[in-house]
Design a protein around this motif. Sequence first.
Motif, PDB file in Angstrom:
ATOM      1  N   LYS A 134      41.140  58.211  41.992  1.00 19.72           N
ATOM      2  CA  LYS A 134      42.454  58.605  42.502  1.00 19.72           C
ATOM      3  C   LYS A 134      43.487  57.678  41.866  1.00 19.72           C
ATOM      4  N   PRO A 135      44.656  58.206  41.465  1.00 26.39           N
ATOM      5  CA  PRO A 135      45.626  57.272  40.895  1.00 26.39           C
ATOM      6  C   PRO A 135      45.990  56.213  41.933  1.00 26.39           C
ATOM      7  N   LEU A 189      49.090  49.354  56.057  1.00 21.74           N
ATOM      8  CA  LEU A 189      48.807  49.769  54.669  1.00 21.74           C
ATOM      9  C   LEU A 189      47.730  50.848  54.617  1.00 21.74           C
ATOM     10  N   THR A 190      46.686  50.689  55.437  1.00 20.97           N
ATOM     11  CA  THR A 190      45.636  51.722  55.410  1.00 20.97           C
ATOM     12  C   THR A 190      46.178  53.036  55.971  1.00 20.97           C
ATOM     13  N   GLN A 234      41.297  48.285  45.568  1.00 21.21           N
ATOM     14  CA  GLN A 234      40.741  49.476  44.913  1.00 21.21           C
ATOM     15  C   GLN A 234      41.718  50.651  44.946  1.00 21.21           C
ATOM     16  N   HIS A 235      42.689  50.577  45.869  1.00 19.48           N
ATOM     17  CA  HIS A 235      43.644  51.685  46.003  1.00 19.48           C
ATOM     18  C   HIS A 235      45.045  51.315  45.563  1.00 19.48           C
ATOM     19  N   ASP A 286      42.501  38.562  54.190  1.00 18.32           N
ATOM     20  CA  ASP A 286      41.223  38.017  53.709  1.00 18.32           C
ATOM     21  C   ASP A 286      40.437  38.997  52.826  1.00 18.32           C
ATOM     22  N   GLU A 287      39.135  39.147  53.107  1.00 18.12           N
ATOM     23  CA  GLU A 287      38.291  39.908  52.172  1.00 18.12           C
ATOM     24  C   GLU A 287      38.657  41.395  52.121  1.00 18.12           C
ATOM     25  N   ARG A 288      39.417  41.843  53.110  1.00 20.21           N
ATOM     26  CA  ARG A 288      39.841  43.247  53.070  1.00 20.21           C
ATOM     27  C   ARG A 288      40.817  43.501  51.922  1.00 20.21           C
TER      28      ARG A 288
END
Lengths: 196, 240
Positions: free
Chosen positions: A20-21, A177-178, A52-53, A44-46
Amino acid sequence: MSTDLTPPTARSDAERGEPKPKVKAATVWLDGCSGCHMSFLDIDERLIELAQHIDMVYSPLVDPKQFPDHVDVALVEGAVSSEEDLEKIKRIRKHTSILIAFGDCAVTANVPSMRNSFSVKDVYQRGYFETATRRAGVPDQVVPKLLPQARPIHEYVPVDVFLQGCPPPADVIYGLLTDLLAGRKPNLTEHTRFGR
Amino acid sequence: MTVPPARIRTLTIDGKDVGAREDETILDVARENGIWIPTLCQMTGLSNIGACRLCLVEVAGSTKLQPACVTRVEEGMQVTAHSDRLAEYRKMIVELLFAEGNHICSVCVTNGHCDLQWLAQRLEIDHIRFPYLYGKRSVDASHERFVLDHNRCVLCTRCVRVCDEVEGAHTWDIMGRGTNARVITDLAQPWGESTSCTSCGKCVSVCPTGALFEQGKAVTEMVKHRELLPMLLTMRGRQR
Ligand code: SF4
Ligand code: SF4
Ligand code: SF4
Ligand code: FES
């Protein structure tokens, strides 16, 4: 040969095996203490999952010096306090789809606004003369000129999302953000408020 | 035999049938029936003055909005306590209080324990749509135990009423009009020089914001003792 009979256009990018762009994101630091940026790093690790997005195209955390011509989502920390802040926020608004007022200084002017009941002259007097131990004087290079008052972003340009908090909690930033990546607009007052 | 006049009134709030004593206010009845109406100046145990207008409700047959805390129930009244119009007005009232004062929650003694801040969140206010005034307001730290910060005062007059009606000292009053209105101690003398103040702390405990706090309290440290007033009045047998 593929046995999948669904036409490619009916499948998602992921199913087609095409990435996905990525969303072009920016974070900006106006008149704030960078606490909101620190809270952002507290995801953190998230952050790895978000990366990735998201393509971070402009931020104090990456290299570019000029705000790009197109950004999908910009998190703007801090009040509009100097001539430079004002120029920046105008450019950001012009080149951004979703502008997020990031934290109390952006939303209310917060601590930077504590100078607002004094004149700029008095503020300079205090900051550059009374408390100076050497070379007293108002800098005329590099440091931008103060506007008469520090004011919230939305008093200058339209804002799409208000994220309150000083700083907004990392979980709330991550949730926002998600949600935005999934195309949802969350009700943030459920999770944060002025001063949180 | 004559029948005594009915002392009970029946009415509806948000479509719900409710019964009330004739001397009750719409706010009393709403609370008894678990219907939340936002309030700020009202405090159980003090006189009701209808100053903040957060409790405005719609009453069928009237185009005027009525403050629930000072409006008596009437037979057959149809009250709307929640509508889009009311929600919008309530938000505007709280936003105007933020725009008028200098509320910087992140560095406030009552951050996390403040009625105004809580109302803003409860009413889903995520920013203030009115331009902030950033007026010059002072802080009076002359009292040996307490501090008055005008920047955080919402002029609810809870302090004025508790000091007058419960403590009996009447140290507080209001001076000036509109955005220049201020709470004052005695004849606008520094609080620390007040000859009427008994230092009982009642005003500090009823103040809904960080405008009144104890000396030495830092950010988030000032927790108000809301239970003191009802407890005190019950012990004195004078619950209003
Ligand atoms: S009094 Fe309440 S609303 Fe005002 S600054 Fe303090 S916490 Fe915020
Ligand atoms: S401390 Fe007591 S007497 Fe003094 S102003 Fe407050 S309520 Fe009144
Ligand atoms: S000092 Fe506190 S109690 Fe008194 S009017 Fe102001 S906000 Fe209300
Ligand atoms: S609570 Fe009714 S007017 Fe303030």
